[in-house]
Scaffold this active site. Sequence first.
Site, short mmCIF file in Angstrom:
data_model
loop_
_atom_site.label_atom_id
_atom_site.label_comp_id
_atom_site.label_asym_id
_atom_site.label_seq_id
_atom_site.Cartn_x
_atom_site.Cartn_y
_atom_site.Cartn_z
N ALA A 108 0.80 -1.22 0.00
CA ALA A 108 0.00 0.00 0.00
C ALA A 108 0.83 1.27 0.00
CB ALA A 108 -0.93 0.00 1.21
N GLY A 186 -4.84 -4.66 6.51
CA GLY A 186 -4.27 -3.61 5.66
C GLY A 186 -5.17 -2.40 5.62
N SER A 187 -4.91 -1.30 4.93
CA SER A 187 -3.69 -1.08 4.23
C SER A 187 -3.56 0.41 3.87
CB SER A 187 -3.67 -1.97 3.00
OG SER A 187 -2.42 -2.08 2.51
N ARG A 188 -4.51 1.01 3.10
CA ARG A 188 -4.49 2.44 2.83
C ARG A 188 -5.91 2.93 2.62
NH1 ARG A 188 -1.76 4.89 -2.55
NH2 ARG A 188 -3.47 6.33 -2.96
#
Length: 232
Positions: A108, A186-188
Amino acid sequence: MKFAPGAWKYAILPLLVAPFALVFSVTASLLALAASAGTLAFFRDPERTPPPTGVVSPADGTVSVLREEGDRVRLGVFMNVWHVHVIRAPFDATVTDVEHVSGANRPAFSKESDRNERVHVRFETASPNLPAAAEPATDTTQNQDEPTSDAEVTFIAGAFARRIHPYTERGDDVDRGDRLGHIAFGSRVDLLFPPTVDLEDVAVDVGDSMTAGETVVLESAADPGSNFVLER
């Protein structure tokens, strides 16, 4: 401690294995218990209290992206393994669309993550915490009940994040700080601001630490309950 949905699905197996592993090795049993505890910690979902005003961060983590895209501003928050992975609404809004887009599972933090699997949650909002759109001088056909801004929160999967779980659907009303969903491992998370927001309006910068639902990323454009935009 509250946990995001699905936590026990991942944590129960190592927890069940731990007593049987003790027959063979104390170390193996302790590792299984640690894996179970670590999984639950990853899915933790603490309560958050938004400040009185301002647009709040949708995610825990570190600002990794802050850029202009045409007439819009994008803010990206990278979540490491120790961050809470529950995503929150940055402002009061109505969900207009939830779209899943298939893609890769690159790390990410890399530039290639822009092509990763993702879920877009799109909003219409007339939040007083956002700059107001300029009133049209001649257009009298616009419905005055329509929201004045639109925005988007994007959940982006990473190298280990393969499960994106949105909690909302089209037509839902959300308040600032409400839970929008979570990303398993995760992640972004990206926030695409409405066109009324300029890059210099954003109160954070790349590298800043964020707390979902609490860190102000854009100062309030108007006092709560007021219809007047503050002069800059």
